[in-house]
Design a protein around this motif. Structure first.
Motif, short mmCIF file in Angstrom:
data_model
loop_
_atom_site.label_atom_id
_atom_site.label_comp_id
_atom_site.label_asym_id
_atom_site.label_seq_id
_atom_site.Cartn_x
_atom_site.Cartn_y
_atom_site.Cartn_z
N LYS A 172 10.85 7.27 12.86
CA LYS A 172 9.98 6.11 12.60
C LYS A 172 10.79 4.95 12.02
O LYS A 172 10.64 3.80 12.44
CB LYS A 172 8.86 6.53 11.64
CG LYS A 172 7.83 5.46 11.41
CD LYS A 172 6.70 6.02 10.53
CE LYS A 172 5.68 4.97 10.19
NZ LYS A 172 4.65 5.47 9.29
N THR A 190 10.31 4.36 4.98
CA THR A 190 8.99 4.85 5.37
C THR A 190 8.66 6.04 4.46
O THR A 190 9.52 6.52 3.73
CB THR A 190 8.97 5.33 6.83
OG1 THR A 190 9.83 6.46 6.96
CG2 THR A 190 9.39 4.22 7.79
N ARG A 191 7.44 6.50 4.53
CA ARG A 191 7.09 7.69 3.75
C ARG A 191 7.95 8.89 4.14
O ARG A 191 8.28 9.73 3.32
CB ARG A 191 5.62 8.06 3.96
CG ARG A 191 4.70 7.27 3.11
CD ARG A 191 3.30 7.90 3.12
NE ARG A 191 2.39 6.95 2.51
CZ ARG A 191 1.62 6.11 3.18
NH1 ARG A 191 1.63 6.12 4.49
NH2 ARG A 191 0.82 5.28 2.54
N ASP A 215 5.46 1.33 4.90
CA ASP A 215 4.22 2.05 4.61
C ASP A 215 3.70 1.64 3.24
O ASP A 215 4.48 1.30 2.36
CB ASP A 215 4.47 3.57 4.59
CG ASP A 215 4.85 4.11 5.96
OD1 ASP A 215 4.29 3.64 6.97
OD2 ASP A 215 5.71 5.01 6.02
N GLU A 216 2.40 1.71 3.07
CA GLU A 216 1.82 1.47 1.75
C GLU A 216 2.16 2.65 0.85
O GLU A 216 1.73 3.76 1.11
CB GLU A 216 0.30 1.31 1.85
CG GLU A 216 -0.16 -0.02 2.37
CD GLU A 216 0.14 -1.17 1.41
OE1 GLU A 216 0.18 -0.96 0.19
OE2 GLU A 216 0.33 -2.28 1.92
N ASP A 217 2.95 2.41 -0.15
CA ASP A 217 3.35 3.45 -1.08
C ASP A 217 3.75 2.76 -2.38
O ASP A 217 4.89 2.35 -2.54
CB ASP A 217 4.51 4.28 -0.51
CG ASP A 217 4.86 5.47 -1.37
OD1 ASP A 217 4.29 5.63 -2.47
OD2 ASP A 217 5.72 6.26 -0.94
N ASN A 255 3.46 -5.12 4.40
CA ASN A 255 2.01 -5.18 4.25
C ASN A 255 1.55 -6.17 3.18
O ASN A 255 0.35 -6.31 2.96
CB ASN A 255 1.47 -3.79 3.91
CG ASN A 255 1.75 -2.80 5.01
OD1 ASN A 255 1.35 -3.00 6.15
ND2 ASN A 255 2.47 -1.75 4.69
#
Length: 138
Positions: free
Chosen positions: A13, A66-67, A95-97, A117
């Motif tokens: 990813k 990314t996660r 990613d939202e983290d 984001n």
């Protein structure tokens, strides 16, 4: 004068996002010199030596987080080496983290991230890479 950018990625990813970012940066500023291992290491070359060389030569290291890869040893190794070389390290979060950096002390707690984001993504990205702010960049 153009910047030398090293794009760091780990796992599929992150690799896809890294290619997209590389293509975007090359389109927006063709004077950037961008290194990405997938594109710029030939068969038979010593991967680790080439990566060390390119981090040493770059101005900025862009980390594609990314996660899936936030604990990746290679990503953290490249980030740590770049910090040790006093390079500008830019974590790019896909990613939202909200706790993306809570699992390590360094090198990520010292670098301000760009979150794709966030509301300020465009402005942060444009400023970080010295792009001309235009309708096209947005």
């Amino acid at each position: 004068m153009s910047d030398n950018i090293f794009i760091s990625w780990s796992k599929s990813k992150s690799r896809e996002f890294a290619f997209e970012v590389k293509n975007l940066l090359e389109t927006l500023n063709p004077h950037l010199n961008i290194f990405m291992s997938e594109d710029n290491i030939s068969a038979g070359e010593k991967v680790q030596e080439k990566i060390i060389q390119k981090i040493s030569e770059c101005d900025k290291v862009l980390l594609c987080f990314t996660r899936d890869n936030k604990k990746s040893p290679w990503l953290l190794y490249e980030a740590g080496y770049a910090c040790g070389q006093n390079k500008m390290v830019i974590p790019l979060l896909f990613d939202e983290d909200h706790n993306w950096h809570s699992w390590i002390d360094n090198p990520m707690n010292i670098a301000r991230e760009i979150n794709i984001n966030s509301i300020s993504f465009e402005e942060s990205f444009i400023n970080c890479f010295n792009l001309c702010d235009s309708v096209y960049t947005r």
